[in-house]
Write a protein that holds these residues in place. Structure first.
Motif, short mmCIF file in Angstrom:
data_model
loop_
_atom_site.label_atom_id
_atom_site.label_comp_id
_atom_site.label_asym_id
_atom_site.label_seq_id
_atom_site.Cartn_x
_atom_site.Cartn_y
_atom_site.Cartn_z
N THR A 1 1.03 -0.50 0.01
CA THR A 1 -0.08 -0.23 0.10
C THR A 1 0.58 1.63 0.29
OG1 THR A 1 -0.31 -0.23 2.30
CG2 THR A 1 -1.57 -1.12 2.02
N LYS A 2 0.45 2.53 -0.77
CA LYS A 2 1.03 3.64 -0.54
C LYS A 2 1.71 4.28 0.87
CE LYS A 2 0.44 8.41 -1.16
NZ LYS A 2 -0.76 9.72 -1.98
N ASN A 3 0.88 3.73 1.78
CA ASN A 3 1.31 3.90 2.94
C ASN A 3 2.34 3.29 3.77
OD1 ASN A 3 -0.04 5.92 3.77
ND2 ASN A 3 -1.53 4.88 4.54
N ARG A 4 2.15 2.13 3.09
CA ARG A 4 3.70 0.97 3.73
C ARG A 4 4.66 0.68 2.53
NH1 ARG A 4 -0.40 -4.44 4.27
NH2 ARG A 4 -1.52 -4.11 6.23
N ARG A 5 5.15 1.85 1.67
CA ARG A 5 5.52 1.94 0.85
C ARG A 5 6.73 3.27 1.38
NH1 ARG A 5 1.99 0.81 -3.09
NH2 ARG A 5 1.58 2.95 -3.67
N GLU A 6 6.18 3.88 2.70
CA GLU A 6 6.80 4.59 2.91
C GLU A 6 8.00 4.11 3.60
OE1 GLU A 6 4.83 7.33 5.63
OE2 GLU A 6 3.16 7.86 3.55
N TYR A 7 8.60 2.82 4.37
CA TYR A 7 8.75 2.35 5.33
C TYR A 7 9.26 0.39 4.90
CZ TYR A 7 4.93 0.53 7.90
OH TYR A 7 3.41 0.07 7.84
N ILE A 8 8.20 0.29 3.69
CA ILE A 8 8.92 -0.35 3.50
C ILE A 8 9.04 -1.16 1.85
CG2 ILE A 8 8.05 -3.30 3.48
CD1 ILE A 8 5.99 -2.71 5.26
N ASN A 9 10.60 -2.01 1.58
CA ASN A 9 10.61 -1.30 -0.05
C ASN A 9 9.93 -3.50 -0.19
OD1 ASN A 9 12.69 0.45 -0.23
ND2 ASN A 9 14.15 -0.79 0.54
N PHE A 10 8.80 -3.34 -1.31
CA PHE A 10 8.03 -4.70 -1.72
C PHE A 10 8.99 -5.44 -2.86
CE2 PHE A 10 5.88 -2.16 0.46
CZ PHE A 10 4.70 -3.02 1.46
N THR A 11 8.42 -6.86 -2.97
CA THR A 11 9.42 -7.44 -3.32
C THR A 11 7.61 -7.77 -5.00
OG1 THR A 11 8.67 -10.15 -2.81
CG2 THR A 11 11.26 -8.95 -2.44
N GLU A 12 8.13 -8.30 -5.92
CA GLU A 12 7.35 -9.04 -6.84
C GLU A 12 6.29 -9.69 -5.49
OE1 GLU A 12 5.92 -7.90 -9.80
OE2 GLU A 12 7.63 -6.04 -9.39
N PRO B 1 -7.96 -7.80 11.45
CA PRO B 1 -7.38 -7.04 12.37
C PRO B 1 -6.72 -6.07 12.25
CG PRO B 1 -7.45 -9.54 11.17
CD PRO B 1 -8.10 -8.64 10.88
N LYS B 2 -6.20 -5.04 13.45
CA LYS B 2 -5.38 -4.28 13.51
C LYS B 2 -4.14 -3.99 12.33
CE LYS B 2 -3.66 -0.50 16.40
NZ LYS B 2 -4.73 0.58 15.78
N GLY B 3 -4.73 -2.53 11.56
CA GLY B 3 -2.73 -3.14 10.87
C GLY B 3 -3.18 -3.78 9.98
N PHE B 4 -4.10 -4.33 9.65
CA PHE B 4 -4.44 -5.18 7.98
C PHE B 4 -4.39 -3.99 7.19
CE2 PHE B 4 -4.67 -9.81 7.70
CZ PHE B 4 -3.91 -9.94 8.96
N TYR B 5 -4.14 -4.39 5.87
CA TYR B 5 -4.66 -3.07 4.91
C TYR B 5 -5.59 -2.89 5.15
CZ TYR B 5 -6.08 -6.29 1.26
OH TYR B 5 -6.98 -6.85 -0.08
N TYR B 6 -6.47 -3.64 5.22
CA TYR B 6 -8.08 -3.73 5.00
C TYR B 6 -8.24 -2.46 6.03
CZ TYR B 6 -8.74 -8.36 3.40
OH TYR B 6 -8.64 -9.54 2.74
#
Length: 183
Positions: A87-98, A130-135
């Motif tokens: 998600t956009k918010n998570r990309r602020e502190y996480i690098n994502f793989t495919e 669940p708290k923190g899930f992207y939902y």
């Protein structure tokens, strides 16, 4: 991939990396769960296979909620999170793989709530997630009329629906089916 090639910089990074700390959820089967102290699931097996191929030591970190794992990765106390949605918010502190797998989100309701057929039917209803899930991020942004009940994990959200403490839960279809069958 059968042949993995790394740049000189990547090789140097891997050589200096002693142990990779990887999230191991307690209760997200069949992908990532822990049974009697043993990390299990598709994502765990995939991580072990990858680590073996690149000669990397991994330590599975468990006994934390999803939201606690997010805090740990933000604080650099965890190197890798499995089964996380980009998600956009998570990309602020996480690098994502495919992606290495696809999931199927679904709405689960108590059999007494057969009138709930789609996301729009959840307006003015209580949804346990669940708290923190992207939902949580998506529902707050796009469906503000849905009342959220934030819980520790998916099993708790399913129990909220079972015992009518919530009208519905949003979760991954195979995960919910596994948990319902097992519990």
């Amino acid at each position: 991939p059968t042949n993995i090639t790394f740049t000189k910089e990547e090789k140097h990074f891997l050589h200096n990396l002693h142990t990779l700390k990887v999230s191991n959820e307690m209760n997200w089967p069949p992908y990532n769960y822990n049974e009697h102290g043993i990390p299990k699931g598709y994502s765990i097996d995939y991580m072990k296979l990858l680590a073996k191929k690149i000669n990397l030591n991994i330590e599975f970190v468990n006994n934390y909620s999803w939201n606690e794992f997010l805090t740990k990765i933000k604080n650099k106390e965890l190197d890798l999170m499995l089964n996380i949605v980009n998600t956009k918010n998570r990309r602020e502190y996480i690098n994502f793989t495919e992606d290495y797998t696809r999931t199927s989100p679904a709405i689960f309701v108590h059999e007494d709530n057969k009138d709930i057929k789609n996301i729009h039917d959840l307006n003015n209803k209580t949804v346990s997630i669940p708290k923190g899930f992207y939902y949580e991020e998506v529902l707050k942004k796009y469906y503000p009329k849905i009342k959220l009940k934030l819980r520790k994990n998916t099993l708790e959200t399913l129990r909220d629906v079972q015992f009518k403490r919530a009208d519905a839960t949003l979760t991954n279809f195979p995960v919910a089916n596994y948990l319902i069958k097992y519990h």
